[in-house]
Write a protein that holds these residues in place. Structure first.
Motif, PDB file in Angstrom:
ATOM      1  N   GLY A   1      46.186  46.695  45.680  1.00 54.88           N
ATOM      2  CA  GLY A   1      46.587  45.699  46.669  1.00 54.88           C
ATOM      3  C   GLY A   1      45.465  45.240  47.569  1.00 54.88           C
ATOM      4  O   GLY A   1      45.416  44.070  47.973  1.00 54.88           O
ATOM      5  N   THR A   2      44.522  46.126  47.866  1.00 59.55           N
ATOM      6  CA  THR A   2      43.450  45.757  48.794  1.00 59.55           C
ATOM      7  C   THR A   2      42.431  44.823  48.158  1.00 59.55           C
ATOM      8  O   THR A   2      41.643  44.193  48.860  1.00 59.55           O
ATOM      9  CB  THR A   2      42.738  47.026  49.309  1.00 59.55           C
ATOM     10  OG1 THR A   2      41.876  46.693  50.382  1.00 59.55           O
ATOM     11  CG2 THR A   2      41.915  47.668  48.206  1.00 59.55           C
ATOM     12  N   SER A   3      42.428  44.698  46.812  1.00 57.17           N
ATOM     13  CA  SER A   3      41.432  43.862  46.149  1.00 57.17           C
ATOM     14  C   SER A   3      41.800  42.384  46.153  1.00 57.17           C
ATOM     15  O   SER A   3      41.015  41.554  45.679  1.00 57.17           O
ATOM     16  CB  SER A   3      41.223  44.330  44.701  1.00 57.17           C
ATOM     17  OG  SER A   3      42.413  44.203  43.948  1.00 57.17           O
ATOM     18  N   VAL A   4      42.988  42.019  46.674  1.00 55.81           N
ATOM     19  CA  VAL A   4      43.373  40.604  46.674  1.00 55.81           C
ATOM     20  C   VAL A   4      42.649  39.826  47.770  1.00 55.81           C
ATOM     21  O   VAL A   4      42.489  38.607  47.664  1.00 55.81           O
ATOM     22  CB  VAL A   4      44.908  40.470  46.846  1.00 55.81           C
ATOM     23  CG1 VAL A   4      45.321  40.777  48.279  1.00 55.81           C
ATOM     24  CG2 VAL A   4      45.384  39.079  46.463  1.00 55.81           C
ATOM     25  N   THR A   5      42.144  40.506  48.801  1.00 54.84           N
ATOM     26  CA  THR A   5      41.533  39.805  49.934  1.00 54.84           C
ATOM     27  C   THR A   5      40.301  39.022  49.507  1.00 54.84           C
ATOM     28  O   THR A   5      40.161  37.831  49.810  1.00 54.84           O
ATOM     29  CB  THR A   5      41.161  40.806  51.045  1.00 54.84           C
ATOM     30  OG1 THR A   5      42.301  41.579  51.386  1.00 54.84           O
ATOM     31  CG2 THR A   5      40.676  40.062  52.279  1.00 54.84           C
ATOM     32  N   ASN A   6      39.377  39.680  48.781  1.00 49.97           N
ATOM     33  CA  ASN A   6      38.164  38.967  48.374  1.00 49.97           C
ATOM     34  C   ASN A   6      38.461  37.909  47.311  1.00 49.97           C
ATOM     35  O   ASN A   6      37.730  36.929  47.189  1.00 49.97           O
ATOM     36  CB  ASN A   6      37.102  39.948  47.879  1.00 49.97           C
ATOM     37  CG  ASN A   6      37.576  40.783  46.715  1.00 49.97           C
ATOM     38  OD1 ASN A   6      38.739  41.120  46.609  1.00 49.97           O
ATOM     39  ND2 ASN A   6      36.671  41.156  45.837  1.00 49.97           N
ATOM     40  N   THR A   7      39.557  38.078  46.551  1.00 50.43           N
ATOM     41  CA  THR A   7      39.951  37.035  45.597  1.00 50.43           C
ATOM     42  C   THR A   7      40.400  35.784  46.339  1.00 50.43           C
ATOM     43  O   THR A   7      40.092  34.651  45.937  1.00 50.43           O
ATOM     44  CB  THR A   7      41.079  37.547  44.689  1.00 50.43           C
ATOM     45  OG1 THR A   7      40.705  38.809  44.128  1.00 50.43           O
ATOM     46  CG2 THR A   7      41.353  36.570  43.563  1.00 50.43           C
ATOM     47  N   LEU A   8      41.111  35.973  47.446  1.00 50.76           N
ATOM     48  CA  LEU A   8      41.506  34.832  48.271  1.00 50.76           C
ATOM     49  C   LEU A   8      40.284  34.179  48.920  1.00 50.76           C
ATOM     50  O   LEU A   8      40.224  32.955  49.059  1.00 50.76           O
ATOM     51  CB  LEU A   8      42.503  35.279  49.347  1.00 50.76           C
ATOM     52  CG  LEU A   8      43.879  35.741  48.845  1.00 50.76           C
ATOM     53  CD1 LEU A   8      44.694  36.322  49.993  1.00 50.76           C
ATOM     54  CD2 LEU A   8      44.635  34.582  48.211  1.00 50.76           C
ATOM     55  N   VAL A   9      39.307  34.993  49.315  1.00 45.54           N
ATOM     56  CA  VAL A   9      38.076  34.448  49.892  1.00 45.54           C
ATOM     57  C   VAL A   9      37.345  33.584  48.866  1.00 45.54           C
ATOM     58  O   VAL A   9      36.792  32.527  49.197  1.00 45.54           O
ATOM     59  CB  VAL A   9      37.170  35.595  50.395  1.00 45.54           C
ATOM     60  CG1 VAL A   9      35.775  35.082  50.732  1.00 45.54           C
ATOM     61  CG2 VAL A   9      37.787  36.257  51.624  1.00 45.54           C
ATOM     62  N   ALA A  10      37.349  33.999  47.595  1.00 48.62           N
ATOM     63  CA  ALA A  10      36.689  33.213  46.542  1.00 48.62           C
ATOM     64  C   ALA A  10      37.343  31.849  46.372  1.00 48.62           C
ATOM     65  O   ALA A  10      36.672  30.884  45.969  1.00 48.62           O
ATOM     66  CB  ALA A  10      36.726  33.977  45.218  1.00 48.62           C
ATOM     67  N   MET A  11      38.630  31.732  46.677  1.00 47.93           N
ATOM     68  CA  MET A  11      39.323  30.451  46.536  1.00 47.93           C
ATOM     69  C   MET A  11      38.759  29.392  47.474  1.00 47.93           C
ATOM     70  O   MET A  11      38.872  28.199  47.212  1.00 47.93           O
ATOM     71  CB  MET A  11      40.814  30.637  46.819  1.00 47.93           C
ATOM     72  CG  MET A  11      41.550  31.479  45.793  1.00 47.93           C
ATOM     73  SD  MET A  11      41.812  30.607  44.251  1.00 47.93           S
ATOM     74  CE  MET A  11      43.058  29.429  44.748  1.00 47.93           C
ATOM     75  N   THR A  12      38.128  29.814  48.570  1.00 44.98           N
ATOM     76  CA  THR A  12      37.573  28.845  49.510  1.00 44.98           C
ATOM     77  C   THR A  12      36.323  28.173  48.967  1.00 44.98           C
ATOM     78  O   THR A  12      35.828  27.222  49.574  1.00 44.98           O
ATOM     79  CB  THR A  12      37.237  29.528  50.849  1.00 44.98           C
ATOM     80  OG1 THR A  12      36.236  30.539  50.637  1.00 44.98           O
ATOM     81  CG2 THR A  12      38.473  30.172  51.456  1.00 44.98           C
ATOM     82  N   GLN A  13      35.795  28.653  47.841  1.00 44.90           N
ATOM     83  CA  GLN A  13      34.587  28.076  47.262  1.00 44.90           C
ATOM     84  C   GLN A  13      34.897  27.245  46.021  1.00 44.90           C
ATOM     85  O   GLN A  13      34.040  27.062  45.147  1.00 44.90           O
ATOM     86  CB  GLN A  13      33.585  29.180  46.921  1.00 44.90           C
ATOM     87  CG  GLN A  13      33.082  29.910  48.157  1.00 44.90           C
ATOM     88  CD  GLN A  13      31.988  30.899  47.822  1.00 44.90           C
ATOM     89  OE1 GLN A  13      32.244  32.001  47.384  1.00 44.90           O
ATOM     90  NE2 GLN A  13      30.737  30.490  48.022  1.00 44.90           N
ATOM     91  N   ALA A  14      36.122  26.729  45.941  1.00 44.64           N
ATOM     92  CA  ALA A  14      36.552  25.976  44.760  1.00 44.64           C
ATOM     93  C   ALA A  14      35.959  24.576  44.708  1.00 44.64           C
ATOM     94  O   ALA A  14      36.185  23.857  43.733  1.00 44.64           O
ATOM     95  CB  ALA A  14      38.083  25.890  44.727  1.00 44.64           C
ATOM     96  N   GLY A  15      35.207  24.158  45.705  1.00 47.43           N
ATOM     97  CA  GLY A  15      34.673  22.801  45.724  1.00 47.43           C
ATOM     98  C   GLY A  15      33.645  22.543  44.639  1.00 47.43           C
ATOM     99  O   GLY A  15      33.620  21.474  44.030  1.00 47.43           O
ATOM    100  N   ASP A  16      32.785  23.518  44.352  1.00 48.94           N
ATOM    101  CA  ASP A  16      31.754  23.372  43.324  1.00 48.94           C
ATOM    102  C   ASP A  16      32.094  24.293  42.156  1.00 48.94           C
ATOM    103  O   ASP A  16      32.354  25.484  42.348  1.00 48.94           O
ATOM    104  CB  ASP A  16      30.385  23.741  43.893  1.00 48.94           C
ATOM    105  CG  ASP A  16      29.280  23.608  42.868  1.00 48.94           C
ATOM    106  OD1 ASP A  16      28.890  22.474  42.565  1.00 48.94           O
ATOM    107  OD2 ASP A  16      28.824  24.651  42.361  1.00 48.94           O
ATOM    108  N   ARG A  17      32.071  23.745  40.936  1.00 47.50           N
ATOM    109  CA  ARG A  17      32.527  24.511  39.780  1.00 47.50           C
ATOM    110  C   ARG A  17      31.634  25.713  39.491  1.00 47.50           C
ATOM    111  O   ARG A  17      32.134  26.809  39.231  1.00 47.50           O
ATOM    112  CB  ARG A  17      32.594  23.600  38.542  1.00 47.50           C
ATOM    113  CG  ARG A  17      33.694  22.572  38.618  1.00 47.50           C
ATOM    114  CD  ARG A  17      33.832  21.816  37.313  1.00 47.50           C
ATOM    115  NE  ARG A  17      34.822  20.758  37.458  1.00 47.50           N
ATOM    116  CZ  ARG A  17      36.129  20.931  37.290  1.00 47.50           C
ATOM    117  NH1 ARG A  17      36.583  22.129  36.986  1.00 47.50           N
ATOM    118  NH2 ARG A  17      36.969  19.925  37.443  1.00 47.50           N
TER     119      ARG A  17
END
Length: 646
Positions: A174-190
């Motif tokens: 469960g604790t590993s979802v935080t950094n996955t959500l942080v990665a979503m903020t960088q979706a602007g550049d492929r």
């Protein structure tokens, strides 16, 4: 044209070789001579296949240091120092926002988490315990909080250590979802999103694969329970003090925003009825508890403290008991101390604000890093972080990275904070995913050492059980590292994360599908099956698992030994396109988002997506691309020669 004004046949590589057109023969020779050099160059200097996982070169577009005068050099140093201070400030606010985000999740779902843990009959099922650990950690966004709840339940005798082992495994996921959500903020550049999402999900795959191996092993043999019990029984461990490291700095800001009473969640989990009506928001920070012996009336002699301290006066039975009375001395000084709002409303307010601050800080941190890590500075940092030791000690580098990750996590006292901080560095290309993997493994170990030290601060009568649970968490991560790191072939999480990164770079909407599926739908599905009983779980789960294994085996054979398969199974083309390709789903998502695509930026992203897919199509067939380029160049030079003759 010839002398009669008739058009000559077009000279191409094919009809030049035929040799039946004498009037065109000289032109063909000249064209062949002019193309010989360019065609050979095209074959010999064929561009190498671009690996999307190669770290990009962060080019320095500014004026070189040697070209600056004294004033310019001083100004550049001052700007660099200012950027570094700003970077530290944004990083501090980023860490504080993660802390406030955790508090917000606890306000929104903390009491629900306590209710979930209270159902001991459900926790007796290992799969249900695993899923509860995942869901509760998602609710409170803190493995430390969910682990402390488990420890308090074990200490109070409501939960045995053996039943708590699967829950501890779930908190790790469960604790590993935080950094996955942080990665979503960088979706602007492929390209950035590909690396960032893979760098975040490599942590997810490690945890999931470790659970897939170690949970059945634990159910069958009690491996983690027995080893941790052996360690506890072998050493005489005295209670101590848990260290306060980074919290000393961050608490200055976070405590001025919100403070929570963790005993309320623990009280609900341990079945305290008075805790259910209490607010999680801490009102009084300084209290005084006075315990004294007083005479109290009890229902009968059986309720007396002891026979010598029991008196019967008519219909009344009186005894002496220790009664504690708490006096409130000083109120807390956070923003919400005097706000008359329910916990849910305060939690939602903090959730929105903390997410806004977190995303803003992350964007600013990435911008600052991009402006600072250029030229020689970038090359030095990338060499330090990604270069291995010379042969034969290259294998040591990864283990040093594990120790660095453990040490940094021990300092910040949160694996979520550390992995969320390195995710943007992986995205911009400063850290490779091969180096981010051991750093994430080290962060898993670092967060367990903090839990061990915290458990050592427990009272003497509950120290053994509390410490055993913390050791179970530690041994789980050590066992996972032994499974998925020492031998390069076994570093499957890296390959899986890269595959997922490639998919999400092409279909960015799939990242949201992954998070929702793996952290919500799949755990809830497993939890539902576990509630239905073992017969339903086996009847539904075994066929699904067998089908999944069969698909994985067929995929592997299709790539390595397709001749071993029947002709029909050498590809998935016999299935409908939507069953083996994301392209139809992408068109569906595109059609749905097109209606909402009102701004030019959304439309521009859609155009970039089509260009990216067309580039991949050409990239997948380099022979077609090279042949087309030769033909175009041939026709171009032929036209130039014809115009010259005319």
């Amino acid at each position: 044209m010839d002398s009669l004004g008739q058009p000559q046949p077009m000279a191409t590589p094919n009809n030049c070789e035929e040799g039946d057109n004498k009037s065109n023969d000289n032109m063909c020779k000249e064209v062949k001579a002019s193309l010989a050099h360019s065609t050979v160059a095209l074959v010999e200097e064929e561009p190498e296949e671009i690996d999307p996982w190669d770290l990009p070169e962060l080019k320095d577009t500014g004026v070189p240091w040697s070209a600056l005068d004294t004033k310019g050099k001083v100004w550049r140093v001052l700007v660099s120092v200012g950027k570094f201070i700003l970077l530290l400030g944004f990083l501090y606010i980023f860490i504080c926002s993660l802390d406030v985000l955790s508090s917000a999740f606890q306000l929104v779902g903390g009491k629900v988490a306590g209710d979930i843990f209270q159902d001991n009959s459900v926790l007796s099922n290992p799969l249900a315990g695993l899923v509860i650990g995942v869901l509760v950690t998602l609710l409170v966004q803190s493995s430390s909080t969910s682990s402390s709840i488990v420890v308090s339940m074990v200490s109070s005798g409501l939960l045995s250590v053996r039943l708590a082992v699967p829950i501890i495994m779930g908190t790790n996921i469960g604790t590993s979802v935080t950094n996955t959500l942080v990665a979503m903020t960088q979706a602007g550049d492929r390209s950035t999103f590909r690396r960032a999402f893979a760098g975040a999900t490599v942590h997810d795959f490690f945890n999931w694969l470790s659970v897939l191996v170690l949970l059945p092993l634990e159910i069958a043999s009690g491996y983690l329970y027995e080893v941790s019990k052996l360690i506890i029984d072998s050493f005489k461990i005295e209670s101590g003090e848990a260290p306060e490291l980074l919290n000393v700095i961050t608490d200055i800001l976070t405590d001025s925003i919100i403070q929570l009473d963790q005993s309320v969640i623990n009280g609900i989990a341990t079945g305290d009825p008075a805790a259910r009506n209490k607010s999680l928001i801490k009102k009084w920070c300084h209290t005084f508890t006075n315990t004294s012996l007083v005479y109290v009336t009890v229902p009968g002699p059986d309720n007396c403290t002891s026979p010598s301290l029991c008196w019967v006066d008519g219909n009344y039975t009186i005894t002496l008991k220790n009664v504690s009375e708490t006096y409130n001395l000083q109120k807390c000084k956070h923003i919400f101390v005097n706000v008359n709002l329910p916990d849910l409303a305060v939690g939602l307010i903090l959730l929105a604000l903390s997410l806004l601050v977190l995303c803003s800080c992350l964007i600013l941190i990435v911008k600052l890093l991009n402006s600072m890590l250029k030229g020689q500075v970038a090359s030095v940092i990338k060499k330090i972080l990604n270069t291995d030791f010379p042969f034969p000690f290259g294998w040591v580098t990864g283990y040093i990275a594990i120790f660095v990750g453990a040490g940094m996590t021990f300092i910040v006292q949160s694996s979520s904070v550390f992995t969320s901080a390195i995710t943007p560095l992986v995205g911009i290309g400063v850290i490779s995913i091969e180096r981010a993997y051991p750093l994430s493994l080290g962060s898993n170990i670092g967060t367990t050492t903090t839990a061990i030290l915290a458990a050592m601060a427990s009272p003497g009568e509950t120290l053994a059980n509390s410490l055993q649970i913390a050791l179970v968490h530690f041994l789980f991560n050590i066992s996972g590292i032994l499974l998925w790191y020492p031998i390069p072939f076994t570093r499957i999480p890296i390959r899986l994360a890269k595959s997922l990164g490639n998919i999400t770079a092409t279909y960015r909407w799939f990242a949201a599908v992954y998070i929702i599926s793996f952290f919500f739908i799949l755990p809830l599905f497993i939890f539902s099956l576990s509630l239905a009983g073992w017969k339903v779980m086996v009847g539904v789960g075994v066929p699904l698992v067998a089908m999944l294994i069969l698909i994985v085996v067929i995929n592997a054979l299709q790539k390595m030994k397709p001749r071993c398969l029947p002709a029909a199974l050498r590809s998935w083309d016999f299935l409908p396109l939507w069953a083996h390709s994301l392209e139809p789903w992408d068109k569906l998502v595109g059609a749905c988002t097109a209606k909402c695509c009102c701004c030019s930026k959304c439309c521009q992203l859609a155009v970039e997506g089509e260009e990216h897919k067309s580039h991949i199509a050409v990239y997948d067939n380099p022979a077609m691309s090279a042949e087309k380029e030769v033909e175009n160049e041939f026709n171009l030079e032929l036209n130039i020669l014809k115009n010259t003759r005319l």
